[in-house]
Write an enzyme that holds these catalytic residues in place. Structure first.
Site, PDB file in Angstrom:
ATOM      1  N   TYR A 197       0.837  -1.191   0.000  1.00 41.88           N
ATOM      2  CA  TYR A 197       0.000   0.000   0.000  1.00 41.88           C
ATOM      3  C   TYR A 197       0.884   1.257   0.000  1.00 41.88           C
ATOM      4  O   TYR A 197       2.105   1.183  -0.054  1.00 41.88           O
ATOM      5  CB  TYR A 197      -0.999  -0.060   1.148  1.00 41.88           C
ATOM      6  CG  TYR A 197      -1.927  -1.248   1.003  1.00 41.88           C
ATOM      7  CD1 TYR A 197      -2.731  -1.382  -0.134  1.00 41.88           C
ATOM      8  CD2 TYR A 197      -1.968  -2.273   1.952  1.00 41.88           C
ATOM      9  CE1 TYR A 197      -3.555  -2.481  -0.313  1.00 41.88           C
ATOM     10  CE2 TYR A 197      -2.794  -3.374   1.777  1.00 41.88           C
ATOM     11  CZ  TYR A 197      -3.580  -3.477   0.645  1.00 41.88           C
ATOM     12  OH  TYR A 197      -4.379  -4.573   0.457  1.00 41.88           O
ATOM     13  N   LEU A 321       0.603 -17.275  10.404  1.00 38.95           N
ATOM     14  CA  LEU A 321       0.535 -18.715  10.663  1.00 38.95           C
ATOM     15  C   LEU A 321       0.978 -19.067  12.074  1.00 38.95           C
ATOM     16  O   LEU A 321       1.725 -20.007  12.306  1.00 38.95           O
ATOM     17  CB  LEU A 321       1.350 -19.481   9.625  1.00 38.95           C
ATOM     18  CG  LEU A 321       0.785 -19.478   8.192  1.00 38.95           C
ATOM     19  CD1 LEU A 321       1.656 -20.316   7.272  1.00 38.95           C
ATOM     20  CD2 LEU A 321      -0.649 -19.972   8.150  1.00 38.95           C
ATOM     21  N   GLY A 343      -5.161 -13.929  12.917  1.00 37.97           N
ATOM     22  CA  GLY A 343      -6.188 -13.442  12.008  1.00 37.97           C
ATOM     23  C   GLY A 343      -7.178 -14.521  11.639  1.00 37.97           C
ATOM     24  O   GLY A 343      -8.208 -14.695  12.285  1.00 37.97           O
TER      25      GLY A 343
END
Length: 396
Positions: A197, A321, A343
């Site tokens: 971004y 992970l 997440g």
């Protein structure tokens, strides 16, 4: 050696409180920002309130919003949350109030998509907005901007190279977004400087081809992201922490940003007022995990957080992970990171912190509401009773 004995050996663990500035997290579990793509004109709705609220009920210490655009054209897609207007504050305040009432700390990730904006929602193709998106859903594309006129890929929108006046104007909009976030009740702000971004685009020599003070060598390429951090820190309340999420490596092999660059950047971030560096990776090019440097495996980004923490002398958050409680606890105990972000595992089980507490031998009940604690305490007693009276136990 049982869990209780292990915990006594080391008082720095996944469920030890984390204190920074005037804030205290009840544990070191953070719900990572996860884009939902269901907002309309950036407005938070019932989905966001329930999505984020259940993580607070589940016992997390810090619950972060998805990437929240500081300008309308800074969105990734039409479905992104926004905070470019005072009209966005009431909906976000309801979310903050609920998260806080559950004993968690509400956090917001402030973002600008740069050249990765004007994109389709993932389930519509995850590419640039096209005429068919306007025809089918009324979703019009917009002009994206970036450090340089370098598109994401051959079929993506070519961004407008930002002028000096635009850089200054956007910096002011980051400040206004931070002020709105504080008014809404957020107690942690994170500046998104990762995953390809806008601010990440300034850092990388792959996407920043500028010839002015905001390009060139690493000092020039760091200049604008550091200005944004400094200016947000200036208006963000002194007692509230500021995070910065970075991609510790670009994943662009030898042409981009590497871990040594991130150590240097983290030192400068700390000087600019950042309290925690959130260590992710990749996202600059397509696919997001391009290059062998970003090969995914359980805990694959933890070494980034560990090296930055050690060599830049800044607190870090590990993400990627991390899904087993013992794994997360071990990272904190070993001093590899100060916070653990989860997440997709939290999407699968929003009560992951409760599961982790139980597996690691901690009392889960102080971190959840009495409505849950009452029923779950009775369930625990019942389960213990059933185990003690099961046929297998009797025969053993």
């Amino acid at each position: 050696m049982d869990s209780a004995e292990i915990i006594q050996m080391n008082d720095r663990h996944l469920f030890s409180p984390f204190v920074f500035r005037d804030q205290k997290l009840r544990n070191r579990i953070v719900i990572s920002p996860m884009c939902q793509y269901v907002a309309t004109e950036g407005m938070a709705n019932d989905w966001h309130e329930i999505h984020l609220g259940k993580f607070a009920q589940g016992g997390a210490g810090l619950v972060m919003t998805e990437a929240t655009a500081v300008t309308r054209d800074g969105r990734i897609s039409h479905g992104d949350l926004g905070i470019w207007s005072d009209d966005h504050v009431p909906g976000l305040k309801r979310i903050c109030d609920f998260i806080s009432a559950q004993g968690a700390v509400p956090g917001i990730q402030l973002s600008h998509a740069g050249r990765k904006g004007s994109a389709q929602r993932p389930w519509h193709g995850n590419g640039p907005l096209l005429q068919e998106d306007l025809d089918l859903r009324g979703e019009r594309s917009w002009q994206v901007m970036a450090p340089s006129a370098v598109p994401v890929d051959t079929h993506w929108h070519t961004p407008h190279a930002m002028t000096a006046a635009e850089l200054e104007g956007l910096a002011g909009q980051w400040e206004q977004a931070a002020l709105r976030a504080a008014a809404a009740g957020f107690r942690v702000a994170e500046i998104h400087c990762a995953h390809g971004y806008l601010l990440h685009q300034f850092l990388s020599p792959v996407t920043n081809l500028r010839g002015d003070a905001y390009g060139g060598d690493i000092a020039g390429r760091m200049r604008y992201p550091l200005e944004i951090v400094s200016r947000v820190r200036r208006v963000w309340p002194a007692g509230l922490p500021l995070f910065v999420r970075i991609s510790a490596v670009d994943g662009a092999e030898d042409t981009g940003w590497d871990l040594e660059d991130s150590v240097l950047f983290a030192r400068e971030l700390a000087k600019a007022g950042a309290d925690v560096v959130d260590c992710s990776s990749g996202g600059l090019l397509r696919p997001a995990m391009l290059g062998t440097k970003v090969r995914a495996f359980p805990g694959y980004q933890v070494p980034y957080a560990e090296k930055i923490r050690r060599e830049a002398a800044v607190q870090t958050m590990a993400v990627g992970l991390i899904y087993e409680p013992a794994q997360a606890d071990g990272i904190v105990r070993a001093g590899q990171a100060d916070l653990i972000a989860i997440g997709r595992e939290a999407l699968w089980n929003p009560n992951w912190p409760m599961r982790a507490a139980q597996e690691l031998g901690h009392d889960i009940f102080p971190d959840i509401g009495m409505s849950y604690a009452f029923h779950l305490s009775r369930r625990e007693k019942l389960m213990k009773s059933l185990k003690s009276t099961s046929p297998q136990s009797a025969c053993g």
